[in-house]
Every structure is written in C-alpha cells, then in structure tokens.
Design a protein around this motif. Sequence first.
Motif, PDB file in Angstrom:
ATOM      1  N   LEU A 221      -9.038 -10.112 -12.810  1.00 46.34           N
ATOM      2  CA  LEU A 221      -8.134  -9.061 -13.286  1.00 46.34           C
ATOM      3  C   LEU A 221      -6.692  -9.556 -13.301  1.00 46.34           C
ATOM      4  O   LEU A 221      -6.334 -10.486 -12.568  1.00 46.34           O
ATOM      5  N   PRO A 222      -5.833  -8.936 -14.112  1.00 44.65           N
ATOM      6  CA  PRO A 222      -4.394  -9.234 -14.034  1.00 44.65           C
ATOM      7  C   PRO A 222      -3.865  -8.913 -12.642  1.00 44.65           C
ATOM      8  O   PRO A 222      -4.375  -8.014 -11.963  1.00 44.65           O
ATOM      9  N   VAL A 223      -2.838  -9.641 -12.235  1.00 49.31           N
ATOM     10  CA  VAL A 223      -2.331  -9.472 -10.861  1.00 49.31           C
ATOM     11  C   VAL A 223      -1.823  -8.060 -10.606  1.00 49.31           C
ATOM     12  O   VAL A 223      -1.932  -7.549  -9.485  1.00 49.31           O
ATOM     13  N   THR A 224      -1.288  -7.392 -11.627  1.00 46.48           N
ATOM     14  CA  THR A 224      -0.801  -6.020 -11.419  1.00 46.48           C
ATOM     15  C   THR A 224      -1.938  -5.090 -11.023  1.00 46.48           C
ATOM     16  O   THR A 224      -1.770  -4.231 -10.148  1.00 46.48           O
ATOM     17  N   GLU A 225      -3.102  -5.268 -11.643  1.00 44.06           N
ATOM     18  CA  GLU A 225      -4.245  -4.416 -11.305  1.00 44.06           C
ATOM     19  C   GLU A 225      -4.807  -4.759  -9.932  1.00 44.06           C
ATOM     20  O   GLU A 225      -5.193  -3.869  -9.168  1.00 44.06           O
ATOM     21  N   VAL A 226      -4.862  -6.058  -9.608  1.00 45.55           N
ATOM     22  CA  VAL A 226      -5.360  -6.468  -8.294  1.00 45.55           C
ATOM     23  C   VAL A 226      -4.489  -5.876  -7.192  1.00 45.55           C
ATOM     24  O   VAL A 226      -4.996  -5.310  -6.205  1.00 45.55           O
ATOM     25  N   VAL A 227      -3.172  -5.972  -7.353  1.00 48.07           N
ATOM     26  CA  VAL A 227      -2.262  -5.461  -6.326  1.00 48.07           C
ATOM     27  C   VAL A 227      -2.333  -3.937  -6.251  1.00 48.07           C
ATOM     28  O   VAL A 227      -2.294  -3.359  -5.166  1.00 48.07           O
ATOM     29  N   PHE A 228      -2.461  -3.269  -7.404  1.00 44.81           N
ATOM     30  CA  PHE A 228      -2.574  -1.804  -7.390  1.00 44.81           C
ATOM     31  C   PHE A 228      -3.787  -1.356  -6.590  1.00 44.81           C
ATOM     32  O   PHE A 228      -3.683  -0.483  -5.710  1.00 44.81           O
TER      33      PHE A 228
ATOM     34  N   GLY B   8       3.483   0.808  -3.041  1.00 44.21           N
ATOM     35  CA  GLY B   8       2.886  -0.026  -4.075  1.00 44.21           C
ATOM     36  C   GLY B   8       2.029   0.767  -5.048  1.00 44.21           C
ATOM     37  O   GLY B   8       2.037   0.505  -6.260  1.00 44.21           O
ATOM     38  N   VAL B   9       1.293   1.738  -4.527  1.00 40.24           N
ATOM     39  CA  VAL B   9       0.458   2.587  -5.387  1.00 40.24           C
ATOM     40  C   VAL B   9       1.335   3.321  -6.398  1.00 40.24           C
ATOM     41  O   VAL B   9       1.048   3.357  -7.610  1.00 40.24           O
ATOM     42  N   ILE B  10       2.420   3.914  -5.929  1.00 43.51           N
ATOM     43  CA  ILE B  10       3.310   4.687  -6.803  1.00 43.51           C
ATOM     44  C   ILE B  10       3.976   3.778  -7.832  1.00 43.51           C
ATOM     45  O   ILE B  10       4.092   4.118  -9.021  1.00 43.51           O
ATOM     46  N   LEU B  11       4.414   2.585  -7.404  1.00 42.99           N
ATOM     47  CA  LEU B  11       5.083   1.658  -8.308  1.00 42.99           C
ATOM     48  C   LEU B  11       4.177   1.173  -9.429  1.00 42.99           C
ATOM     49  O   LEU B  11       4.594   1.072 -10.590  1.00 42.99           O
ATOM     50  N   LEU B  12       2.945   0.864  -9.090  1.00 43.37           N
ATOM     51  CA  LEU B  12       2.048   0.216 -10.046  1.00 43.37           C
ATOM     52  C   LEU B  12       1.127   1.177 -10.788  1.00 43.37           C
ATOM     53  O   LEU B  12       0.407   0.755 -11.696  1.00 43.37           O
TER      54      LEU B  12
ATOM     55  N   LEU C 254       1.067   1.081 -14.520  1.00 40.68           N
ATOM     56  CA  LEU C 254       0.519  -0.134 -15.107  1.00 40.68           C
ATOM     57  C   LEU C 254      -0.975  -0.286 -14.856  1.00 40.68           C
ATOM     58  O   LEU C 254      -1.601  -1.225 -15.366  1.00 40.68           O
ATOM     59  N   ALA C 255      -1.540   0.621 -14.079  1.00 38.26           N
ATOM     60  CA  ALA C 255      -2.938   0.473 -13.679  1.00 38.26           C
ATOM     61  C   ALA C 255      -3.881   0.867 -14.806  1.00 38.26           C
ATOM     62  O   ALA C 255      -3.611   1.795 -15.570  1.00 38.26           O
ATOM     63  N   ASN C 256      -4.979   0.131 -14.871  1.00 40.76           N
ATOM     64  CA  ASN C 256      -6.044   0.455 -15.813  1.00 40.76           C
ATOM     65  C   ASN C 256      -7.149   1.165 -15.037  1.00 40.76           C
ATOM     66  O   ASN C 256      -7.838   0.552 -14.236  1.00 40.76           O
TER      67      ASN C 256
END
Length: 298
Positions: free
Chosen positions: A30-37, A188-192, A195-197
Amino acid sequence: MRNRQKGVWQMSLAMLISGSIGAFVLLSGLPVTEVVFWRCLIGALTLFIFIRTSKQPFSPLTKMTLALAIAGGIALVVNWLLLFAAYSRISIGLSTVVYNTQPFMLVLMGMALGERVSLVKWGWLLLAFGGVVILLSGELTSGHPAQWFMGIVLALSAAFCYALTAIITRKLTGIAPQHIAFIQVLTGVILLLPLANIPTFSTDFPWLILLTLGIVHTGVMYQLLYSAIQKLPTPITGSLSFIYPVVAIVVDKLVFDHTFNAAQLAGGVLILFAAAGNNLGWGEKKPRDCGVEIKMRS
C-alpha cells in the motif's frame, strides 16, 4: 531482580517487534499514507483498550499540554511517512541505520534551545556525520544516485521529525506515556483521514498485515516499551535499544535479500557506534544513568 529481568524481556521483545516493522510495511503493498493511517487507527483502538482495561484514569490535560501532544503527534506521523517512504528507495536495513542519527538531531535541537553540549557529545556527533558522508559518497558513485540519495534524505528527515517528537514529549510532564501515545496516533488518524482509501469487503486488502502493524507494532510494542522503561535503569534500556537496528538488518536480508556494500557497512558501523557512545554516555564524566533516552524505535 525479578522485576528487572521482566523489564529486560519486555524491552527486548519491544525492540524485536520494532525491527520487523519495515518488512510489514513493504509487504502490505500500500502507499505509505494508507499504511500510516491504518497503523494509527488500529493502534489508537488498541491503546484505548489497554488504557481502559488497566483502569488508569486519563491524565488531566490543559490547552497547552493538549496542543503539545497534538504537535508531537503531527511530528510522529510525518516521521513514519518519511521513514516508510525511505524503505522502498534504499532498503529497510540502510534506512534504519541512517534513522539512528536521531539522538544527534535531539542534541542539536537541545543546543538550539540553549542546552550545553559537551565536547564528548560533539565528538560522537562528528563521528555520526562522518558515517553519513561515507554512505552518501559510496551511493553517489553507483548507477542510481538520485534514488539512493533521496532515500537517505528521507531517513534523515524522519530522524529529525522523531527527535522533534521527543523534545516536545519532554514538556509533557505528569501525563502517562500511554496517554501521550494515544493522543499522538489519534492525531494521525485525523490528519490522514482525507487521504485514506476506505476499502470494501470485496477488495483484496492486506487486513492481516495492517492489523499486525496496528495491534502488535503499535499498541503492544508501546505497552512493552513503556513498561520496560519503568523497570530498568536507563543504561540498560539504551543498550537494549540496539536490538532494533540489528533485527531490521537481519529481517531485510531474510525477506528481501538486501545486503550492505563496503561503503554502506563502513558508514553504518560509524553511525551505530556513535549512537551507542552518545546514548550510553561513553567518555562522559557524569553518571551514566543520567540523560540517556530511548531513540531507537519507529
């Protein structure tokens, strides 16, 4: 003695878990944004359950401490985004070694805030800088310098952001570490979230990997780490922290068959040796159990 032995096992297990994070990140695909989310979301739920089951009252927060905790959370999330992006550009092992410059980022930040830096710490700082120079000089002569250079820059930037998280967390006195971690991952949840899928149940989604990253690598790892820190003298926690980069290098070799070339090995050894000297207070006249902090986790 039994309490200390339990702390050693907890700290060792926490560092073993940390060392395998990179493999799960890359294997997710997965893209890093989704992994971190997903790591933040599942980690927040896990930490909330731990806090509730422990029946520990939530630490009182003022507007200032809440703002600091959120700022630390932003820095922590950016740190994860940068470090995870570095994994695919260089390697897990090399990214982790470069990431271990974070104690020196903290030294420089402390100096900027007026803290005195001893000549010994300057020596370790220069040695670590020499290790980074060797890494860069070796990679810039290879056939793909731009990709490797960007990976090293990302890992260094991640180290800077983690050091920023640490220096902010220093100001949060009187708040339980688990509560700070919970606020940070919730941030982190709120920030991302934008961008989350959000997947449907019909998609082929790596739920098992993401659940492992959120539950084991975030919730469980933080619980083990903080519990160990409460039981162990800081020199022991500092020395056990080096399990993390060693495990990351071994996992990188076993899973992805990545190895270090001569320049990477030389530079990496200098960085880790300098980090050990800095963290464990080698050469310092003051007692070795003062000022040693955990900086070796992601």
